[in-house]
Write a protein that holds these residues in place. Sequence first.
Motif, PDB file in Angstrom:
ATOM      1  N   CYS A   1      51.346  38.974  57.751  1.00 19.40           N
ATOM      2  CA  CYS A   1      50.370  38.730  58.816  1.00 19.40           C
ATOM      3  C   CYS A   1      49.844  40.031  59.414  1.00 19.40           C
ATOM      4  N   ALA A   2      50.597  41.124  59.257  1.00 18.27           N
ATOM      5  CA  ALA A   2      50.145  42.415  59.765  1.00 18.27           C
ATOM      6  C   ALA A   2      49.120  43.068  58.850  1.00 18.27           C
ATOM      7  N   ASP A   3      48.957  42.535  57.641  1.00 15.51           N
ATOM      8  CA  ASP A   3      48.048  43.114  56.642  1.00 15.51           C
ATOM      9  C   ASP A   3      47.036  42.051  56.225  1.00 15.51           C
ATOM     10  N   PRO A   4      45.791  42.117  56.719  1.00 13.07           N
ATOM     11  CA  PRO A   4      44.799  41.077  56.396  1.00 13.07           C
ATOM     12  C   PRO A   4      44.573  40.878  54.910  1.00 13.07           C
ATOM     13  N   SER A   5      44.627  41.945  54.126  1.00 16.20           N
ATOM     14  CA  SER A   5      44.424  41.810  52.680  1.00 16.20           C
ATOM     15  C   SER A   5      45.582  41.060  52.040  1.00 16.20           C
ATOM     16  N   ALA A   6      46.810  41.383  52.447  1.00 14.65           N
ATOM     17  CA  ALA A   6      47.985  40.697  51.902  1.00 14.65           C
ATOM     18  C   ALA A   6      47.987  39.235  52.328  1.00 14.65           C
ATOM     19  N   LEU A   7      47.561  38.967  53.557  1.00 16.40           N
ATOM     20  CA  LEU A   7      47.503  37.584  54.040  1.00 16.40           C
ATOM     21  C   LEU A   7      46.503  36.783  53.222  1.00 16.40           C
ATOM     22  N   ARG A   8      45.338  37.343  52.994  1.00 14.92           N
ATOM     23  CA  ARG A   8      44.318  36.628  52.214  1.00 14.92           C
ATOM     24  C   ARG A   8      44.827  36.339  50.799  1.00 14.92           C
ATOM     25  N   ALA A   9      45.496  37.324  50.196  1.00 15.66           N
ATOM     26  CA  ALA A   9      46.017  37.137  48.838  1.00 15.66           C
ATOM     27  C   ALA A   9      47.072  36.037  48.810  1.00 15.66           C
ATOM     28  N   LEU A  10      47.934  36.004  49.818  1.00 12.39           N
ATOM     29  CA  LEU A  10      48.981  34.980  49.863  1.00 12.39           C
ATOM     30  C   LEU A  10      48.366  33.591  50.024  1.00 12.39           C
ATOM     31  N   LEU A  11      47.397  33.456  50.930  1.00 15.26           N
ATOM     32  CA  LEU A  11      46.760  32.158  51.134  1.00 15.26           C
ATOM     33  C   LEU A  11      46.051  31.696  49.850  1.00 15.26           C
ATOM     34  N   ASP A  12      45.412  32.626  49.151  1.00 17.33           N
ATOM     35  CA  ASP A  12      44.741  32.260  47.904  1.00 17.33           C
ATOM     36  C   ASP A  12      45.745  31.804  46.851  1.00 17.33           C
ATOM     37  N   ARG A  13      46.894  32.479  46.794  1.00 20.10           N
ATOM     38  CA  ARG A  13      47.922  32.078  45.814  1.00 20.10           C
ATOM     39  C   ARG A  13      48.417  30.667  46.092  1.00 20.10           C
ATOM     40  N   HIS A  14      48.477  30.305  47.355  1.00 20.65           N
ATOM     41  CA  HIS A  14      48.942  28.971  47.726  1.00 20.65           C
ATOM     42  C   HIS A  14      47.799  27.949  47.805  1.00 20.65           C
ATOM     43  N   ARG A  15      46.625  28.355  47.333  1.00 16.97           N
ATOM     44  CA  ARG A  15      45.453  27.478  47.277  1.00 16.97           C
ATOM     45  C   ARG A  15      45.051  26.935  48.656  1.00 16.97           C
ATOM     46  N   VAL A  16      45.257  27.766  49.666  1.00 20.51           N
ATOM     47  CA  VAL A  16      44.765  27.429  51.002  1.00 20.51           C
ATOM     48  C   VAL A  16      43.296  27.836  51.056  1.00 20.51           C
ATOM     49  N   PRO A  17      42.385  26.931  51.399  1.00 18.76           N
ATOM     50  CA  PRO A  17      40.964  27.289  51.453  1.00 18.76           C
ATOM     51  C   PRO A  17      40.721  28.401  52.471  1.00 18.76           C
ATOM     52  N   THR A  18      40.141  29.505  52.017  1.00 18.45           N
ATOM     53  CA  THR A  18      39.893  30.649  52.894  1.00 18.45           C
ATOM     54  C   THR A  18      38.417  30.988  52.915  1.00 18.45           C
ATOM     55  N   ALA A  19      38.047  31.775  53.909  1.00 24.97           N
ATOM     56  CA  ALA A  19      36.671  32.256  54.033  1.00 24.97           C
ATOM     57  C   ALA A  19      36.685  33.772  54.089  1.00 24.97           C
ATOM     58  N   ASP A  20      35.670  34.371  53.522  1.00 24.95           N
ATOM     59  CA  ASP A  20      35.497  35.817  53.613  1.00 24.95           C
ATOM     60  C   ASP A  20      35.052  36.139  55.046  1.00 24.95           C
ATOM     61  N   PRO A  21      35.750  37.046  55.738  1.00 26.07           N
ATOM     62  CA  PRO A  21      35.358  37.376  57.118  1.00 26.07           C
ATOM     63  C   PRO A  21      33.912  37.857  57.226  1.00 26.07           C
ATOM     64  N   ALA A  22      33.365  38.415  56.126  1.00 32.50           N
ATOM     65  CA  ALA A  22      31.984  38.889  56.159  1.00 32.50           C
ATOM     66  C   ALA A  22      30.977  37.749  56.045  1.00 32.50           C
ATOM     67  N   ASP A  23      31.445  36.572  55.617  1.00 31.23           N
ATOM     68  CA  ASP A  23      30.569  35.420  55.463  1.00 31.23           C
ATOM     69  C   ASP A  23      30.455  34.703  56.807  1.00 31.23           C
ATOM     70  N   THR A  24      29.249  34.589  57.336  1.00 36.04           N
ATOM     71  CA  THR A  24      29.072  34.009  58.677  1.00 36.04           C
ATOM     72  C   THR A  24      28.648  32.545  58.634  1.00 36.04           C
ATOM     73  N   GLU A  25      28.729  31.922  57.460  1.00 40.62           N
ATOM     74  CA  GLU A  25      28.363  30.505  57.374  1.00 40.62           C
ATOM     75  C   GLU A  25      29.359  29.657  58.158  1.00 40.62           C
ATOM     76  N   GLY A  26      28.876  28.777  59.009  1.00 40.04           N
ATOM     77  CA  GLY A  26      29.730  27.835  59.717  1.00 40.04           C
ATOM     78  C   GLY A  26      30.168  28.326  61.077  1.00 40.04           C
ATOM     79  N   GLU A  27      30.715  27.389  61.858  1.00 39.07           N
ATOM     80  CA  GLU A  27      31.153  27.673  63.232  1.00 39.07           C
ATOM     81  C   GLU A  27      32.570  28.231  63.246  1.00 39.07           C
ATOM     82  N   PRO A  28      32.802  29.347  63.966  1.00 34.68           N
ATOM     83  CA  PRO A  28      34.169  29.863  64.103  1.00 34.68           C
ATOM     84  C   PRO A  28      34.952  29.088  65.155  1.00 34.68           C
ATOM     85  N   VAL A  29      36.147  28.661  64.790  1.00 32.92           N
ATOM     86  CA  VAL A  29      37.046  27.976  65.708  1.00 32.92           C
ATOM     87  C   VAL A  29      38.448  28.521  65.473  1.00 32.92           C
TER      88      VAL A  29
END
Length: 345
Positions: free
Chosen positions: A103-131
């Motif tokens: 959780c202290a490393d955003p890149s490692a967190l994104r990679a872990l979520l992708d490995r577990h097939r958790v739907p993720t969004a690119d922080p640079a992509d502004t499509e949709g409402e942030p909640v």
Amino acid sequence: MAQPVVLLGAGRGDVCGEFPLARIAAAHPVLLVGPSPPAPWARPHLTAHLAADPADAERTAEALRGHSPGGILAWSRAHLPPAVRLAARLGLPGLPYEAAVTCADPSALRALLDRHRVPTADPADTEGEPVSAEAVVLDDEVRIVALTRTTPGPAPARRPLRHSVHAHDVLLHNRFLRQSVERAVRAVRLTHTVAHIALRLTARGPRVLDVVPHPPGDLIPLLVERATGVDLSRAAAALATGGLPDLTPTRQRAAAVQFAYPAVTGRLAHLRLDPAAAQEPSAERMVLTRRPGDPVTAASHAEVTDRLAHWVTTADTPAQCEKALRRMSRHLTAMVHPAARVHAA
């Protein structure tokens, strides 16, 4: 007597940290560990400040000798691994070390979520409402106690302009959002913690942006408490000391905060809050956070430290909060002398 709680990384940020710090201090003696003295707003809520580097678990543990702490809390992403190491050294409850490092490393967190097939969004992509889902993790149970809706500012910085919380937000009953939150928490293997799960609502469904296993900033704990009665800060302290938090909702309202940013980059020449702001019936607080003479950056490239002021409202509905925020904004006046342009020779 309540057990002391050790905070790592608190006491030097903006004044939005005062509310959660005060809530923890109302239930536990607070020991702040850090190399720098705390800011003036933090001092009234501290039992002691220990001048030590949290990254050095051995020396920090030695500095805590005689204080008998009951729990360790990280106040920022960077302090998650040191908090876990210190808790393990003192035999106190804490996150799994791998979870803290991830959780202290955003890149490692994104990679872990992708490995577990958790739907993720690119922080640079502004499509949709942030909640964000404000959750409490108890063993295998993930309780979403509130949803925070965020209005971002102008690109490219897109710093939050507004956060709002409603006790009856329809997203609380959205099973796809709940599934995304639960899958993210389990992928990271979070246990016994308060978690702030940032998401983006896209046409393809909720997408996870971030997982933060410590109380959120930006006065979100205040909004949650004013809207629902649930105290995230005290819940975090209870979990850190091995207890069970009280998550019973006692309010059914709405609350919102708005932040003011400079319109241009330069030096702040004038900043004034009309005393009439105190007469606004929905006003919770209105606080100036910069002073004339300070250098400031325009909203499109601003940092959190460039905020000129913030104000909080509470009401029965989000629409009423939004109207009150607009009314309160009229009580703030600011002027910035633009930075001199430098022309190439």
